[in-house]
Motif scaffolding. Structure first.
Motif, PDB file in Angstrom:
ATOM      1  N   MET A 389       0.829  -1.208   0.000  1.00 26.96           N
ATOM      2  CA  MET A 389       0.000   0.000   0.000  1.00 26.96           C
ATOM      3  C   MET A 389       0.864   1.259   0.000  1.00 26.96           C
ATOM      4  N   ARG A 390       2.011   1.209   0.674  1.00 24.06           N
ATOM      5  CA  ARG A 390       2.956   2.330   0.590  1.00 24.06           C
ATOM      6  C   ARG A 390       3.415   2.512  -0.854  1.00 24.06           C
ATOM      7  N   ARG A 391       3.681   1.407  -1.544  1.00 27.24           N
ATOM      8  CA  ARG A 391       4.111   1.472  -2.939  1.00 27.24           C
ATOM      9  C   ARG A 391       3.080   2.205  -3.793  1.00 27.24           C
ATOM     10  N   PHE A 392       1.812   1.894  -3.534  1.00 27.33           N
ATOM     11  CA  PHE A 392       0.755   2.561  -4.296  1.00 27.33           C
ATOM     12  C   PHE A 392       0.780   4.061  -4.046  1.00 27.33           C
ATOM     13  N   LEU A 393       0.909   4.448  -2.786  1.00 30.75           N
ATOM     14  CA  LEU A 393       0.937   5.872  -2.450  1.00 30.75           C
ATOM     15  C   LEU A 393       2.128   6.571  -3.104  1.00 30.75           C
ATOM     16  N   VAL A 394       3.292   5.946  -3.023  1.00 25.54           N
ATOM     17  CA  VAL A 394       4.522   6.585  -3.505  1.00 25.54           C
ATOM     18  C   VAL A 394       4.609   6.590  -5.022  1.00 25.54           C
ATOM     19  N   MET A 395       4.366   5.433  -5.638  1.00 24.51           N
ATOM     20  CA  MET A 395       4.628   5.309  -7.080  1.00 24.51           C
ATOM     21  C   MET A 395       3.418   5.579  -7.964  1.00 24.51           C
ATOM     22  N   TYR A 407      13.994  12.205   1.646  1.00 28.33           N
ATOM     23  CA  TYR A 407      14.882  11.043   1.715  1.00 28.33           C
ATOM     24  C   TYR A 407      15.146  10.498   0.308  1.00 28.33           C
ATOM     25  N   PHE A 408      14.063  10.301  -0.460  1.00 27.52           N
ATOM     26  CA  PHE A 408      14.224   9.773  -1.817  1.00 27.52           C
ATOM     27  C   PHE A 408      15.075  10.702  -2.683  1.00 27.52           C
ATOM     28  N   ASN A 409      14.829  11.991  -2.578  1.00 27.96           N
ATOM     29  CA  ASN A 409      15.598  12.956  -3.376  1.00 27.96           C
ATOM     30  C   ASN A 409      17.088  12.895  -3.034  1.00 27.96           C
ATOM     31  N   ASN A 410      17.400  12.790  -1.747  1.00 24.76           N
ATOM     32  CA  ASN A 410      18.801  12.728  -1.331  1.00 24.76           C
ATOM     33  C   ASN A 410      19.482  11.457  -1.837  1.00 24.76           C
ATOM     34  N   ILE A 411      18.749  10.353  -1.793  1.00 28.24           N
ATOM     35  CA  ILE A 411      19.306   9.093  -2.295  1.00 28.24           C
ATOM     36  C   ILE A 411      19.543   9.182  -3.805  1.00 28.24           C
ATOM     37  N   GLU A 412      18.573   9.724  -4.525  1.00 25.96           N
ATOM     38  CA  GLU A 412      18.701   9.829  -5.983  1.00 25.96           C
ATOM     39  C   GLU A 412      19.866  10.727  -6.387  1.00 25.96           C
ATOM     40  N   ARG A 413      20.033  11.839  -5.687  1.00 22.63           N
ATOM     41  CA  ARG A 413      21.041  12.829  -6.085  1.00 22.63           C
ATOM     42  C   ARG A 413      22.441  12.503  -5.583  1.00 22.63           C
ATOM     43  N   GLY A 415      23.092   9.625  -3.242  1.00 25.79           N
ATOM     44  CA  GLY A 415      23.304   8.241  -2.816  1.00 25.79           C
ATOM     45  C   GLY A 415      23.340   8.038  -1.322  1.00 25.79           C
ATOM     46  N   ASN A 416      22.905   9.053  -0.543  1.00 27.16           N
ATOM     47  CA  ASN A 416      22.857   8.896   0.914  1.00 27.16           C
ATOM     48  C   ASN A 416      21.689   9.708   1.467  1.00 27.16           C
ATOM     49  N   PRO A 417      21.191   9.356   2.652  1.00 25.25           N
ATOM     50  CA  PRO A 417      19.976   9.990   3.190  1.00 25.25           C
ATOM     51  C   PRO A 417      20.098  11.470   3.515  1.00 25.25           C
ATOM     52  N   TRP A 418      21.329  11.969   3.722  1.00 23.17           N
ATOM     53  CA  TRP A 418      21.500  13.362   4.138  1.00 23.17           C
ATOM     54  C   TRP A 418      21.725  14.308   2.963  1.00 23.17           C
ATOM     55  N   GLY A 419      21.969  13.738   1.803  1.00 26.90           N
ATOM     56  CA  GLY A 419      22.270  14.573   0.638  1.00 26.90           C
ATOM     57  C   GLY A 419      23.693  15.105   0.664  1.00 26.90           C
ATOM     58  N   SER A 420      24.561  14.501   1.481  1.00 25.98           N
ATOM     59  CA  SER A 420      25.968  14.908   1.519  1.00 25.98           C
ATOM     60  C   SER A 420      26.648  14.517   0.208  1.00 25.98           C
ATOM     61  N   ASN A 421      27.742  15.185  -0.086  1.00 30.15           N
ATOM     62  CA  ASN A 421      28.461  14.942  -1.340  1.00 30.15           C
ATOM     63  C   ASN A 421      28.841  13.465  -1.455  1.00 30.15           C
ATOM     64  N   ASP A 491      17.589  -0.781   0.876  1.00 33.77           N
ATOM     65  CA  ASP A 491      16.636  -1.484   1.747  1.00 33.77           C
ATOM     66  C   ASP A 491      15.546  -0.554   2.256  1.00 33.77           C
ATOM     67  N   THR A 492      15.949   0.573   2.847  1.00 37.03           N
ATOM     68  CA  THR A 492      14.962   1.506   3.397  1.00 37.03           C
ATOM     69  C   THR A 492      14.118   2.109   2.289  1.00 37.03           C
ATOM     70  N   VAL A 493      14.738   2.387   1.159  1.00 39.59           N
ATOM     71  CA  VAL A 493      14.004   2.899  -0.004  1.00 39.59           C
ATOM     72  C   VAL A 493      12.865   1.955  -0.359  1.00 39.59           C
ATOM     73  N   ARG A 494      13.181   0.659  -0.373  1.00 42.15           N
ATOM     74  CA  ARG A 494      12.174  -0.344  -0.742  1.00 42.15           C
ATOM     75  C   ARG A 494      11.051  -0.395   0.277  1.00 42.15           C
ATOM     76  N   ARG A 495      11.401  -0.363   1.544  1.00 45.61           N
ATOM     77  CA  ARG A 495      10.381  -0.484   2.574  1.00 45.61           C
ATOM     78  C   ARG A 495       9.588   0.800   2.779  1.00 45.61           C
ATOM     79  N   MET A 496      10.071   1.879   2.209  1.00 48.66           N
ATOM     80  CA  MET A 496       9.285   3.115   2.211  1.00 48.66           C
ATOM     81  C   MET A 496       8.398   3.203   0.964  1.00 48.66           C
ATOM     82  N   GLY A 497       8.460   2.174   0.126  1.00 49.60           N
ATOM     83  CA  GLY A 497       7.513   2.091  -0.983  1.00 49.60           C
ATOM     84  C   GLY A 497       8.038   2.462  -2.345  1.00 49.60           C
ATOM     85  N   ASN A 498       9.308   2.901  -2.450  1.00 49.38           N
ATOM     86  CA  ASN A 498       9.845   3.319  -3.752  1.00 49.38           C
ATOM     87  C   ASN A 498      10.581   2.150  -4.390  1.00 49.38           C
TER      88      ASN A 498
END
Length: 686
Positions: A389-395, A407-413, A415-421, A491-498
């Motif tokens: 159901m999270r997947r439905f909401l997110v995707m 969180y997703f944006n930081n991972i995409e840009r 590769g880490n949750p904080w958006g650090s370089n 892992d966390t990305v997947r369990r958050m529905g993305n």
């Protein structure tokens, strides 16, 4: 006359039973079909161990014994039921067992009596002791079950007792002690009165059996029919493993699940298998700290929604006889009862699964710890439904908490949750370059150390990574890291529905592993460990995956690490969910602690498979808790009850949450929070 009446009521009851079971079958068939792996040995083992063996029920020993008596007693007395029914037509009838019949009678009497005692105990636990988990959902159906089982068992003993009076026999206190006592009490009445009372209770028993048979499939007792099917058809393979979405499927109407019928048929069997025992909710960290989520209510709301929507789609009544359950019927169900009238259908608005039935707050409160699933006696799976159901909401809807989006944006840009370089991922090893080499710097290595985002960027977790690296070097393990080539595990990305982003990360990571010929991976992160070990193989990973506590335990056994310095600490050990309930690893961390001189291992009230989650899983690490008590505070309080000097962990996420907990409780100066690697490092000579 008696025979005609028996045939009439029995035939009607069987007709109603078949109707309601067939309706539930059709409702489950609305779900999506999935590939079925036979794995007969594993499936039969699940049925025998958890079904007939009642293994999980004995997590609560009192309830376990009660249910064991009721479960097997119910089967045993059915044999006697046949004899009792025949007695109504042939006076004094007994099965032709010869001298063995008295032992059959003895077994039936004591089984019935024990069942009656078990029912009385069930009443006591629910209504007098008021066991917390049994108060989570109180409706008249639970009372009906207790009344029915009491009537069922008591009427057997009364029928047999009055048969003795009717036949003018002396009470048999040896082989029929309970009914014999009944006969003795009423020995003063005439045989004709005894005959009348025999048939009164004979009919009471028969009608109770038939009524209960019709009641069971449309009540909380439906698990008696569906549980064994649920155990047999359950998902095989690693527990908690999530399903893969095929993004190339052009026929897919949605990603994730936004409609009840888009769950798989296997998932829908879960809904009717629920025993409403409350064990899941009783152990849930979200529910226990005042969050909206209740795993049991989640399943029951979905079950009722399936029943009502299924009735609407199939135009079958969800309740029989309909008049008896009218109060339970929604407009959708009433529409079905009316025969699916199109005008009525047009006026009835179908509620949305997410929003009307299940709230978004419930879905995002889950820490994915699997405490609910571990407790469930029928092995229902709650987490995969929440993630779907999270997947439905997110995707499909693009709806998620702001923290999840960030969180997703930081991972995409980066590769880490904080958006650090992303190019600073390797900086954690500064000053240790002589012992921590990248795969480029040391072409020959036996083990890839997956540091993870926490170990690479989080200042506290970097200390764990350094300690573990020093221990590997001390033990002579040839290891390397990916450095800046390391990505997020997903892992966390997947369990958050993305799921889409997860599959991108998964594919890139596997390509990197293959590029460097990685054959063995070790990590301090239980979440990465779990997804590498249990989920990446479906996407092509071929490598051995171990957690750092497993590797350290092996190095101790081999004598490659020798803890010699005394460490005078009392350690309250916390089992992380993704090492424990997901992978059944409880021994190796404890073996390590016991091997360190001076360490006193303390166990919290909830430990091993019952351990309370720290509150970080399922993406909760990155989201604020706005309801109730913070989960990490609740877990820290449990640890502090043992009077430790150290709270030990095997997970950087858990350590962060527990450290925050000690700060919130203002005991950080008295109680340290340390990883297993940091504790053993204190005892090793360098």
């Amino acid at each position: 006359m008696n025979a005609a009446a028996v045939l009439a009521v029995t035939g009607y009851a069987l007709y109603l039973f078949i109707q309601i079971v067939y309706s539930r079958y059709l409702f489950v068939k609305l779900g999506k079909k999935t590939e079925f792996e036979l794995n007969l040995k594993e499936r039969l083992n699940s049925v025998f161990v958890n079904g007939f063996g009642q293994r999980k029920l004995f997590k609560d020993k009192k309830s376990g014994l009660m249910h064991l008596i009721l479960f097997y007693g119910f089967f045993i007395i059915q044999i006697g039921l046949i004899e009792i029914i025949i007695k109504g037509f042939i006076k004094g009838y007994e099965f032709p067992l010869g001298t063995l019949h008295k032992y059959f009678s003895l077994m039936q009497e004591w089984t019935t009596f024990l069942m009656l005692c078990a029912v009385v105990f069930a009443f006591y636990r629910r209504y007098i002791e008021k066991l917390k988990r049994l108060q989570l959902r109180r409706d008249f159906k639970a009372a009906v079950v207790i009344i029915a089982l009491t009537t069922l068992t008591a009427s057997i003993l009364l029928t047999l007792g009055f048969e003795t009076v009717m036949l003018g026999h002396e009470p048999d206190f040896i082989y029929a002690p309970i009914s014999g006592a009944v006969a003795a009490v009423f020995s003063g009445i005439s045989t004709s009165t005894g005959t009348i009372l025999f048939y009164v209770f004979w009919w009471v028993h028969l009608l109770t059996v038939l009524s209960f048979m019709v009641f069971v499939p449309q009540s909380k007792q439906a698990h008696e029919l569906f549980a064994l099917f649920n155990l047999f058809f359950k998902k095989v393979g690693p527990v908690g493993k999530l399903s893969k979405i095929d993004f190339e499927d052009e026929e897919a109407e949605e990603f994730g699940v936004g409609k009840i019928e888009n769950f798989t048929q296997r998932q829908l069997i879960d809904l009717y298998a629920c025993a409403e025992c409350g064990r899941c909710t009783n152990m849930c960290p979200a529910s226990g700290t005042g969050k909206t989520l209740s795993p049991m209510e989640l399943i029951l709301k979905m079950r009722n929604h399936l029943t009502e929507k299924g009735a609407s789609i199939t135009s079958r009544s969800p309740w029989v006889p309909a008049f008896a359950f009218k109060a339970n019927s929604s407009p959708m169900a009433l529409q079905a009862t009316a025969g699916g009238n199109s005008e009525v259908a047009a006026s009835v608005e179908t509620p949305n699964l997410i929003g009307d039935i299940i709230t978004e707050e419930e879905l995002w409160a889950c820490t994915t710890c699997r405490n609910c699933e571990d407790q469930c006696p029928v092995m229902n799976e709650h987490v995969d439904k929440i993630i779907d159901m999270r997947r439905f909401l997110v995707m499909s809807q693009g709806e998620m908490p702001a923290e999840a989006s960030r969180y997703f944006n930081n991972i995409e840009r980066q590769g880490n949750p904080w958006g650090s370089n992303r190019n600073e991922r390797i900086k954690w090893r500064e000053g240790m370059e002589d012992i921590i080499k990248t795969v480029d710097e040391t072409p020959e290595f036996d083990v890839l150390f997956w540091v993870g985002s926490m170990g690479s960027y989080d200042i506290r977790s970097q200390k764990i990574a350094r300690s573990f690296a020093r221990l590997l070097h001390k033990a002579g393990v040839k290891f390397a890291i990916l450095g800046n080539e390391e990505m997020n595990s997903g892992d966390t990305v997947r369990r958050m529905g993305n799921e889409y982003l997860f599959q991108e990360l998964c594919t890139q990571n596997i390509e990197t592993f293959q590029k460097y010929g990685v054959r063995k991976i070790v990590t301090t992160d239980p979440h990465a460990f779990n997804t590498f070990k249990n989920e990446y193989p479906e996407f092509g990973l071929e490598a051995e995956v171990v957690h750092h506590t497993q590797l350290l335990a092996d190095l101790l056994k081999e004598g490659r690490l020798k803890p010699t310095k005394k460490v005078e600490e009392k350690v309250a050990y916390h089992d992380s969910c993704y090492i424990g309930r997901y992978n059944d690893i409880y021994g190796s961390p404890r073996e390590i602690l016991r091997a360190i001189p001076g360490i006193k291992l303390l166990e919290m009230e909830r430990n091993q498979e019952n351990a309370l989650c720290c509150g970080a899983g399922g993406g909760r690490m990155w989201m604020e808790e706005r309801e109730g008590t913070r989960v990490n505070i609740a877990r820290t309080e449990m640890a502090l009850q043992t009077n430790p000097t150290v709270i030990g962990s095997n997970c950087p996420y858990c350590l962060t949450m527990l450290t925050d907990g000690t700060k919130a409780k203002e005991v950080e100066e008295q109680v340290q929070t340390l990883d297993i690697a940091e504790i053993i490092e204190k005892s090793v000579e360098f």
